[in-house]
Design an enzyme around this catalytic site. Structure first.
Site, mmCIF file in Angstrom:
data_model
loop_
_atom_site.group_PDB
_atom_site.id
_atom_site.type_symbol
_atom_site.label_atom_id
_atom_site.label_comp_id
_atom_site.label_asym_id
_atom_site.label_seq_id
_atom_site.Cartn_x
_atom_site.Cartn_y
_atom_site.Cartn_z
ATOM 1 N N ALA A 997 5.205 -3.243 2.402
ATOM 2 C CA ALA A 997 4.669 -3.786 1.152
ATOM 3 C C ALA A 997 3.776 -2.778 0.448
ATOM 4 O O ALA A 997 2.938 -2.123 1.069
ATOM 5 C CB ALA A 997 3.886 -5.061 1.444
ATOM 6 N N HIS A 1026 -2.972 -9.742 -1.037
ATOM 7 C CA HIS A 1026 -3.470 -8.364 -0.912
ATOM 8 C C HIS A 1026 -2.810 -7.467 -1.959
ATOM 9 O O HIS A 1026 -3.497 -6.732 -2.688
ATOM 10 C CB HIS A 1026 -3.194 -7.844 0.504
ATOM 11 C CG HIS A 1026 -3.571 -6.417 0.704
ATOM 12 N ND1 HIS A 1026 -4.811 -6.038 1.171
ATOM 13 C CD2 HIS A 1026 -2.885 -5.265 0.487
ATOM 14 C CE1 HIS A 1026 -4.870 -4.719 1.236
ATOM 15 N NE2 HIS A 1026 -3.707 -4.224 0.833
ATOM 16 N N GLU A 1027 -1.477 -7.511 -2.040
ATOM 17 C CA GLU A 1027 -0.775 -6.647 -2.981
ATOM 18 C C GLU A 1027 -1.055 -7.048 -4.422
ATOM 19 O O GLU A 1027 -1.199 -6.191 -5.305
ATOM 20 C CB GLU A 1027 0.729 -6.673 -2.698
ATOM 21 C CG GLU A 1027 1.121 -6.165 -1.309
ATOM 22 C CD GLU A 1027 0.620 -4.755 -1.013
ATOM 23 O OE1 GLU A 1027 0.463 -3.957 -1.970
ATOM 24 O OE2 GLU A 1027 0.364 -4.451 0.163
ATOM 25 N N HIS A 1030 -4.137 -5.450 -5.698
ATOM 26 C CA HIS A 1030 -3.937 -4.115 -6.261
ATOM 27 C C HIS A 1030 -3.509 -4.198 -7.727
ATOM 28 O O HIS A 1030 -4.019 -3.470 -8.591
ATOM 29 C CB HIS A 1030 -2.862 -3.368 -5.469
ATOM 30 C CG HIS A 1030 -3.289 -2.915 -4.106
ATOM 31 N ND1 HIS A 1030 -4.367 -2.092 -3.892
ATOM 32 C CD2 HIS A 1030 -2.748 -3.150 -2.879
ATOM 33 C CE1 HIS A 1030 -4.485 -1.848 -2.592
ATOM 34 N NE2 HIS A 1030 -3.515 -2.476 -1.951
ATOM 35 N N GLU A 1054 -8.227 -1.655 -1.417
ATOM 36 C CA GLU A 1054 -7.665 -2.498 -0.358
ATOM 37 C C GLU A 1054 -8.404 -3.819 -0.230
ATOM 38 O O GLU A 1054 -7.845 -4.828 0.207
ATOM 39 C CB GLU A 1054 -7.700 -1.749 0.977
ATOM 40 C CG GLU A 1054 -6.941 -0.423 0.999
ATOM 41 C CD GLU A 1054 -5.489 -0.573 0.626
ATOM 42 O OE1 GLU A 1054 -4.908 -1.662 0.847
ATOM 43 O OE2 GLU A 1054 -4.902 0.391 0.097
ATOM 44 N N TYR A 1166 -8.504 1.118 5.134
ATOM 45 C CA TYR A 1166 -8.365 -0.272 5.579
ATOM 46 C C TYR A 1166 -9.568 -0.694 6.419
ATOM 47 O O TYR A 1166 -10.034 -1.833 6.332
ATOM 48 C CB TYR A 1166 -7.061 -0.455 6.350
ATOM 49 C CG TYR A 1166 -5.844 -0.140 5.519
ATOM 50 C CD1 TYR A 1166 -5.408 -1.005 4.527
ATOM 51 C CD2 TYR A 1166 -5.137 1.051 5.704
ATOM 52 C CE1 TYR A 1166 -4.296 -0.710 3.743
ATOM 53 C CE2 TYR A 1166 -4.030 1.359 4.930
ATOM 54 C CZ TYR A 1166 -3.615 0.479 3.950
ATOM 55 O OH TYR A 1166 -2.528 0.781 3.181
#
Length: 1293
Positions: A997, A1026-1027, A1030, A1054, A1166
Site C-alpha cells: 500500500a 493511514h494511506e 497521506h 506517517e 514509522y
C-alpha cells in the site's frame, strides 16, 4: 605571528629594558601585569588558530591540511619566540611575587620554538606530520580483499582472535606498515628536536620533558615507584603466562619465561583486559566486562559520553558545554576520510571550545577511555579562568589521572549495576577476585610499558642509543621490564617503537605511568571525602558532592602552583606514593601468590635467543638484533551553464530540450549576472523569479516521472521498468541541474528564511549527485530489479497452488495455527525474495553511498537522518525506545505464555524468544492477527472483520468510510481524479503489480492516488485510513512550493492517518459505523480493546526501531555483506525477542523479505510516527473537548480538531518540524509520555498477569532451534552460531 602588536603594546605602557630595574616597585609591577594581560589575550587568539588548524588535519588527513597545520605551527613558534624575547625585557627572576615569576618563567620556556633557523623548524614540523600521516593511514591486509585500519578493525582482531598465526601476521603487518616506514624520519626528528631544545638551555629533549615535573630527582623517583610495584606485576605475569600456555600450548613460549607479545589481546601488550575470558578464575560469576551488556542495551558513542558527563555532574562538577557536543569527533567518520583515531582531548583556549577526538567502539574498554578523555575536558573547564600559561595540569600525570580516578569508581560492579550494566552484584571473595583481576589487567599490566616507553626515548635523545641500536634497545627494555618477547625475528631493519602512536606523535609517555600511581592516591583521598568505608576496590564516589568539591579545588588551580602543593591539598602529602595502589590490590596480590605457588615466576632479563613456533619442535633462531639486545642489556562538474554569446531568447530556443522557456530565461538572466560579475547573486527579485520558474518546472518534471513509475508499479513489465528507469534518470539530471543552478545564488546569506529554506532543499540533491551517469542508471536498475523480485515472489503450498504475498500469504500467516505450515510459508517467502537479491543489495549500498558522498554526506544513512534536522536524532530515538521498552517486554511475556498454551513449550527456545512465524504476520511486526489467542476476556471482539464481511464491505466502501471521517472534521474530500485513477484492489486481469500500500502525489495539485491490494479486514480498514491520511496531507499543502510539499518530517506524514485510526478503532466509533452492536463499558472490555491496540502499536516498536539501525550499520560499513544476515538476526533477537524458526546463515538475506529494503524506503519514520501520533491524538482530543482516558477518545465530527490538524498539515515542510510540533502539541520535541499514558491501564494489567513468570529474553539468539516433533532440538548451523557471537560483539546502532 603578529608579534609586532605585542611590541606596540609594550611600548604603549612604556616598558624598557632599564638596568637596575628589579621589579620590586609598584610601577614595574604594573607594567609587568599589563604585559602579561596583553600577552594572555594574544596567546588565546594564536593558540585557538593553531588548535583549529591541527584539529582540521587530525580529523581529515590531507596534504593541504598537513601543510596548513605546519604553517600554523611555524606561526605559533614565531609568536612563542617573540613572547619570550618580550618577557626577557623584564628581570622577572628577581620578582617577589611567586605567581608573576611563575608566569614569566613559563613564557620564557619556549621548547622547540627556540630553533634558531626557521627552515629547520619547518622541517621539524613536517617530519612530525609525515610520521603521524604514516601511522594514521596504516593498514594490514589480513586477506587479499580485506585490509584493516587500526581502529576498529585491527584492535578488535587483536582483542578477540585466539589464532596464533592470525595474531602473528597482524602484529608483524602493523609494524611493517608503520614503524618500519619512519625510522629515518624519526632519527632526523631526534636531531632537529635536540638542536631546538638545546637552544632553549636544556641538554636534550628528554631533559626538557623531565623538567615539567619540577624535580631534580624525577627519574630516580619514578624508578623507585616501579621497583615498589614490580613484584605485583611479576605475580600477574606468572599467572597470565600459565593460563595462556593452557590455550596455546607450552611449545610456543620461550624457555626464558617471556610471553610472546602478540598473545596479550593488545597490539602493544600494554593492557591485557581483552584476555579476561581466558584469565577470569571464577567463570560462574557474572563477568565484570560489560561490553556485551552495553551492546545489548544499544549503547552508542554518544551515550557513552553522556554517561561520563553524568558522572562528573553527579559530583557537582561542570557539565560539558554545547560546543563540546557540537564539535567533538566521537566516532570514526563514515565518509572514509583518514583521521588520527587515537583518543585525545582538546582545549581551544577560548574558554568555550573543548573537544574530544575518539573513534569510539562500543566496549567497556572504550567506556573507560571515554571517562579518561572527559576527565581532561573537565580539567580544561575547571581551570579555564586561569591565564593561558597556567592552563595545564599541575604536572602532566595529573591531567591523565583525573578521568582515570573517575573510572576507578565507574568500573566497580556496584556502579555498573547502578547504571544498569550489571544485573546482579555478588558480594563474595570470588567475585572480588574476578573484579580486581580485571582491574589489574589494565592498571598493573600497563605499568612496565608506561615506564619503559620514555626510558627508551630519554636514551635516544641523550645519545646513549644511536639510530643503529634503536630497535635493539627497544626490545632490551621490553624483555627486561615487561617480560614479553617478539613473536617473529626483529632486526635493525625494523623500527617497532614507531608502531605505537605516541612515538610518531611525539607525545611524552611517562605521564601515564605517573598517572597510574597518583590516581590511586586521589582515589583514596576522594573516597575518604565521600565517607566511603570498606576496601578501596569497592569505593564508588558517584554523587558525592564532597568528593567533587575536593577534586575541583585541585583542578581549578591548573599549573598555577607546583604540583607537590596541589598534591598536598588533595591527599595530605606532597609526593607520589605507590602505597594506595598496593593497598587497593592487596587481596589480589595475596591470591596471586597462592595461585603461583609451585610455579615459576619472573623471566630472564635478556631477550630469548630463539623464537619458538607452534608448527615445529625446532624453534626459529632470532636474528642478530636480539643477540645485540642481549649484549646491550648486559651493557566544477560535467555540465556547463548556458552560453552567453547569443541573445537570451535564441539561446533558450536552441537549448530548450526538456526545459520550459520561462525557466530557461530566468536562468539565463541569473547566469549573466553570475558570470559577468564573478560573484554569487544576491538580488532577491532574481532569486524569487528563479524559484518561481523552478517550482513550475519541478511540478511538470515530477508529474511525468510519477506517471511512469505508477505505470510500472501497477503493471510490472520490462518495457514499463525501462521507461521508469529512463524517467528516473531524467529526474536525477533535472535535480542535479537544479542544485547547480541554485548554487549561483548567495542564498545562505538571504535574510528571508523561507527563501533560504527553499534553496537549501534544492541544493540537497541526494543520489542525483552521482558523478557517473552509467552508475546512476545502474543504481536505478538495481532498485527496480530488487522490487521486481519482491513483487513477483510466490510460495507454492502445493504443486498447483502458489500464493502471492497479497492476499494469499498474508491471509495464511494471519489465520493458520499449523506450526509446520507457518514454517514452510515463512521460509519459502524468504527463499523466493530476500535470498535472491543479496548481491543486488550489496551493489545498491555501494552505488548509493558513492552518490550520497558526492552530495557531502558520510553515507546514505547519514543523509536519511539529516531529514530530521537535529544532530541528536539517534540519541533521541534511543531515549524514546528505552522509555517504551519495558511495556514491550510485558506484552512479549504475556504473548509468549499464551502461545505456549497453543503450540506447547517444546517449540520455544529456552532463552525466552518467540519463534518469529507464530505472531500472525510475515515479519512479526504487528501481532493483531493472534488476538483470538491473546484476548483475555470473553467479551465482544474488537476485531470487526467478520462484521465487515457480513455487511458486504468492499474496498470502495472502506475508502469512502475513511473519506467520511476526514470530511467530518471539516477537511478535504477526495477529488474525482482520486476515485478514477487509484488502484484500490488487486487487478483481476493477472498482471503483476506492487501490492504494498502506498499514497501518491503527482505534483500537479490535482492528481492524488492510492495503490493498495485491499482485503476486507479491520487491519486493512486501518491501513486505508493511514494511506488516506497521506492524501489529506497532500491536499492540505498542495498550494506550497514543490520543495515544501512534504511532511514536516517523514514521521509526520506517517502519523496523520494513524492518528485518525486511533479514533476509528475505538469501540464507540465502530458502533457508530454499525460494526459493533453493543459497547460494553467495563474494565475487562477496556483491557480487551487496549490489548488489541497494543498488538499493533506496541508490538511494532522494536521492529520499527531496528530496521534502520540495521541499514545504518550497513551503509556506514560497520556491517559488511558477509554479516548482513547475522547482524539482522542479532538485532531482531536483541530488540524484538524473536528467533528464526529454521536455521539461517549468510546464504540467506532475510532483510530483503521486507518490502522497504528492496524498495529503499527509510523505515525509522514509522517508529517516529508511532510515538508522535499519540502526541497528536492527545492534543486533538483536547481540541475536541474530549475528556476521560485517551484510549476512549474519538474526534469524529470535531471541526475544532480538524482545524488544528489542518493548520499543521498545510505548512508541509515550510517550517522545521519542531515548530509544527509546537503548533499542534504545545511542545517542540518528540515525547513518549502520551503513548505511555494511553496504555497505562494495560501496563498495570500486564504486570499483574506476568507476576511469577519470567520476563524478557536473552539478548543473544538461541544456540539451537527447537522443533515440535521431538524433545531434542536441531543443532543450529554455523550461521546462527555466528548470530549468537555477533550479538555479543557488534554494536546495535
Amino acid at each position: 605571528m603578529r608579534a609586532h602588536l605585542l611590541c606596540l603594546a609594550l611600548l604603549g605602557v612604556g616598558i624598557m629594558r632599564t638596568p637596575g630595574v628589579t621589579g620590586q616597585n609598584a610601577s614595574e609591577r604594573a607594567r609587568a601585569v599589563a604585559f602579561l594581560e596583553s600577552q594572555n589575550a594574544e596567546s588565546e587568539r594564536v593558540y585557538y588558530t593553531s588548535e583549529e588548524t591541527a584539529w582540521t588535519y587530525y580529523t581529515n588527513l590531507t596534504e593541504d591540511n598537513r601543510k596548513a597545520m605546519v604553517a600554523t605551527n611555524l606561526e605559533e613558534a614565531a609568536f612563542t619566540k617573540q613572547s619570550a624575547k618580550n618577557a626577557s625585557m623584564f628581570e622577572w627572576w628577581n620578582y617577589q611575587n611567586a605567581t608573576l615569576q611563575r608566569m614569566f618563567a613559563s613564557i620564557a620556556d619556549i621548547g622547540t620554538a627556540a630553533m634558531p633557523e626557521e627552515t629547520k623548524l619547518e622541517r621539524l614540523n613536517n617530519v612530525l606530520s609525515e610520521m603521524e600521516g604514516i601511522y594514521s593511514t596504516g593498514k594490514v591486509c589480513v586477506k587479499d580483499d580485506q585490509c584493516l585500519e587500526l581502529e576498529p578493525g585491527i584492535t578488535r582482531l587483536m582483542a578477540t582472535s585466539r589464532d596464533y598465526w592470525e595474531l602473528t601476521k597482524t602484529w608483524r603487518g602493523w609494524r611493517e606498515q608503520t614503524g618500519n616506514k619512519m625510522k629515518d624520519l624519526y632519527a632526523e626528528f631526534v636531531v632537529l628536536s635536540n638542536e631546538a631544545i638545546r637552544a632553549n638551555g636544556y641538554n636534550d629533549t628528554g631533559a626538557y620533558w623531565q623538567s615539567w615535573y619540577e624535580s631534580d630527582t624525577f627519574a630516580q623517583d619514578v624508578e623507585r615507584l616501579f621497583l615498589q610495584l614490580e613484584p605485583l606485576y611479576i605475580q600477574l605475569h606468572a599467572y597470565t603466562r600459565r593460563k595462556l600456555k593452557e590455550v596455546y600450548g607450552e611449545q610456543i613460549f620461550p624457555k626464558e619465561g617471556h610471553i610472546p607479545a602478540q598473545l596479550l589481546g593488545n597490539m602493544w601488550a600494554q593492557s591485557w583486559g581483552n584476555l579476561l575470558d581466558i584469565l577470569q578464575p571464577f567463570k560462574d560469576k557474572e563477568s565484570v566486562d560489560v561490553t556485551p551488556q552495553m551492546k545489548a542495551q544499544n549503547y552508542t558513542a554518544l551515550r557513552m559520553f553522556h554517561t561520563a558527563d553524568d558522572f562528573f555532574q553527579s559530583l557537582g562538577m561542570k557539565p560539558m558545554p554545547q560546543p563540546f557536543w557540537d564539535l567533538s569527533m566521537i566516532e570514526k567518520p563514515k565518509d572514509g576520510r583518514p583521521v588520527v583515531c587515537h583518543a585525545s582531548a582538546w582545549d581551544f583556549y577560548n574558554g568555550r571550545d573543548f573537544r574530544v577526538k575518539q573513534c569510539t567502539d562500543i566496549t567497556m574498554l572504550d567506556l573507560i577511555t571515554t571517562h579518561h578523555e572527559m576527565g581532561h575536558v573537565e580539567y580544561f573547564l575547571q581551570y579555564m579562568h586561569q591565564p593561558v600559561v597556567f592552563r595545564a595540569g599541575a604536572n602532566p600525570g595529573f591531567h591523565e589521572a583525573v578521568g582515570d580516578v573517575m573510572a576507578l569508581s565507574v568500573a566497580t560492579p556496584k556502579h555498573l549495576q547502578s547504571i544498569g550494566l550489571l544485573s546482579n552484584v555478588e558480594e563474595d571473595r570470588e567475585s572480588d577476585i574476578n573484579y580486581m583481576l580485571s582491574m589489574a589487567l589494565d592498571k598493573i599490566a600497563f605499568l612496565p610499558f608506561g615506564y619503559l616507553m620514555d626510558l627508551w626515548r630519554w636514551s635516544v635523545f641523550s645519545g646513549e642509543t644511536p639510530q643503529s641500536f634503536y630497535n635493539t634497545k627497544w626490545w632490551a627494555l621490553r624483555c627486561r621490564y615487561q617480560g614479553v618477547s617478539p613473536p617473529v625475528e626483529r632486526s635493525e631493519d625494523d623500527f617497532d617503537p614507531g608502531a605505537k602512536y605516541h612515538i610518531p606523535a611525539n607525545t611524552p609517555y611517562i605521564r601515564y605511568f605517573v598517572s597510574f600511581v597518583i590516581q590511586f592516591q586521589f582515589h583514596k583521598a576522594l573516597c575518604q571525602a565521600a565517607n566511603q568505608t570498606g576496601p578501596m576496590h569497592k569505593c564508588d564516589i558517584y554523587q558525592s558532592r564532597e568528593a567533587g568539591s575536593l577534586l575541583s579545588r585541585v583542578l581549578e588551580l591548573g599549573s598555577s602552583r607546583p604540583w607537590p602543593e596541589v598534591m598536598q591539598i588533595i591527599t595530605g602529602q606532597d609526593k607520589m606514593d605507590a602505597g594506595p595502589l598496593m593497598e587497593y590490590f592487596q587481596p589480589l596480590t595475596d591470591w596471586l601468590k597462592t595461585q603461583n605457588e609451585g610455579h615459576e615466576t619472573g623471566w630472564k632479563h635478556m631477550c630469548p635467543e630463539k623464537i619458538p613456533v607452534p608448527s615445529s619442535t625446532s624453534p626459529v633462531s632470532i636474528s642478530l638484533m636480539a643477540l645485540l639486545a642481549t649484549l646491550l642489556l648486559s651493557s566544477l562538474c560535467t555540465h556547463t551553464y548556458l552560453l552567453l554569446s547569443i541573445p537570451a531568447q535564441s539561446t533558450c530556443d536552441g537549448t530548450l530540450g526538456d526545459m520550459r522557456t520561462h525557466l530557461c530565461l530566468a536562468l539565463f538572466s541569473a547566469v549573466t549576472v553570475f558570470l559577468t560579475s564573478g560573484q554569487l547573486i544576491t538580488d532577491l527579485d532574481q532569486a524569487r523569479q528563479f524559484l518561481n520558474e523552478q517550482d513550475a518546472e519541478s511540478a511538470r518534471v515530477y508529474y511525468k516521472s510519477s506517471v511512469k513509475t505508477w505505470e510500472y508499479y501497477t503493471n510490472i513489465t520490462d518495457e514499463n521498468r525501462n521507461a521508469m528507469v529512463a524517467s528516473d534518470l531524467m529526474v536525477a539530471e533535472f535535480t542535479k541541474d537544479s542544485g547547480r543552478n541554485a548554487s549561483m545564488f548567495d542564498w545562505k546569506n538571504f535574510q528571508n528564511e523561507t527563501m533560504r529554506r527553499r534553496f537549501s532543499i534544492l541544493a540537497d540533491i541526494g543520489t542525483a549527485a552521482m558523478p557517473d551517469k552509467t552508475k546512476l542508471k545502474r543504481l536505478k536498475n538495481v532498485l527496480s530489479e530488487m522490487e521486481e523480485i519482491y513483487s513477483k515472489g510466490k510460495v507454492c503450498m502445493k504443486d498447483d497452488e502458489c500464493l502471492d504475498l497479497e492476499p494469499g500469504l498474508t491471509r495464511l500467516m494471519s489465520s493458520s495455527r499449523n506450526y509446520e505450515e507457518l514454517t514452510k510459508v515463512w521460509k519459502g517467502w524468504r527463499d523466493q525474495t530476500g535470498k535472491k537479491m543479496k548481491n543486488l543489495f550489496a551493489e545498491f549500498v555501494s552505488l548509493s553511498n558513492e552518490a550520497i558522498r558526492a552530495n557531502g554526506y558520510a553515507d546514505t544513512g547519514a543523509w536519511w537522518r539529516s531529514w530530521y534536522e537535529t544532530e541528536t536524532f539517534r540519541g533521541d530515538l534511543e531515549q524514546l525506545f528505552l522509555q517504551l521498552e519495558p511495556l514491550y517486554i510485558q506484552l512479549h511475556t504475556y504473548t509468549r505464555r499464551k502461545l505456549m498454551e497453543v503450540y506447547g513449550e517444546s517449540v520455544f527456545p529456552s532463552g525466552g524468544h518467540i519463534p518469529a512465524h507464530l505472531l500472525g504476520n510475515m515479519w512479526a511486526q504487528t501481532w493483531g492477527n493472534i488476538l483470538s489467542i491473546l484476548q483475555p476476556y470473553n467479551k465482544q471482539s474488537v476485531d470487526v472483520t467478520p462484521q465487515m464481511k457480513a455487511k458486504g464491505y468492499t474496498p470502495r466502501r472502506m475508502f469512502e468510510t475513511s473519506e467520511e471521517f476526514f470530511t467530518s472534521l471539516g477537511m478535504e474530500p477526495m477529488s474525482q481524479l482520486f476515485w478514477k485513477n487509484s488502484m484500490i484492489e488487486k487487478p483481476k486481469d493477472g498482471r503483476s503489480v506492487v501490492c504494498h500500500a502506498s499514497a501518491w502525489d503527482f505534483s500537479n495539485g490535482s492528481d492524488f492516488r492510492i495503490k493498495q491490494c485491499t482485503d476486507v479486514t479491520m487491519e486493512d480498514l486501518i491501513t486505508v485510513h493511514h494511506e488516506m491520511g497521506h492524501i489529506q496531507y497532500y491536499q492540505q499543502y498542495m498550494h506550497q512550493p514543490v520543495v515544501f510539499r512534504s511532511g514536516a518530517n517523514p514521521g509526520f506524514h506517517e502519523a496523520v492517518g494513524d492518528v485518525l485510526a486511533l479514533s476509528v478503532a475505538t469501540p464507540k466509533h465502530l458502533q457508530k459505523l454499525g460494526l459493533l452492536t453493543n459497547v460494553e463499558e467495563d474494565a475487562e472490555s477496556d483491557i480487551n480493546y487496549m490489548l488489541s491496540m497494543a498488538l499493533d502499536k506496541i508490538a511494532f516498536l522494536p521492529f520499527g526501531y531496528l530496521m534502520d539501525q540495521w541499514r545504518w550499520s550497513v551503509f556506514s560499513g560497520e556491517t559488511p555483506q558477509s554479516l548482513y544476515n547475522t547482524k539482522w538476526w542479532a538485532l531482531r533477537c536483541r530488540y524484538q525477542g524473536i528467533s528464526p524458526p529454521v536455521e539461517r546463515s549468510e546464504n540467506d538475506f532475510d532483510p530483503g523479505a521486507k518490502y522497504h529494503i528492496p524498495a529503499n524506503v527509510p523505515y525509522i519514520r514509522y517508529f517516529v510516527s508511532f510515538v508522535i501520533q499519540f502526541q497528536f491524538h492527545k492534543s486533538l482530543c483536547q481540541a475536541a473537548n474530549q475528556t476521560g482516558p485517551l484510549h476512549k477518545c474519538d474526534i469524529y465530527q470535531s471541526k475544532e480538531a480538524g482545524k488544528l490538524l489542518s493548520r499543521v498539515l498545510e505548512l508541509g515542510k515550510s517550517r522545521p518540524w519542531p515548530e509544527a510540533m509546537q503548533i499542534l502539541t504545545g511542545q517542540n520535541k518528540m515525547d513518549a509520555r502520551p503513548l505511555m499514558e494511553y496504555f497505562q491501564p494495560l501496563t498495570d494489567w500486564l504486570k499483574d498477569q506476568n507476576k511469577g513468570y519470567r520476563t524478557g529474553w536473552d539478548h543473544m539468539c538461541p544456540g539451537s532451534i527447537p522443533i515440535p516433533t521431538s524433545a531434542t532440538s536441531i543443532r543450529v548451523t554455523y550461521g546462527l552460531l555466528l548470530v549468537t557471537i555477533v550479538t555479543a560483539v557488534l554494536s546495535y546502532m
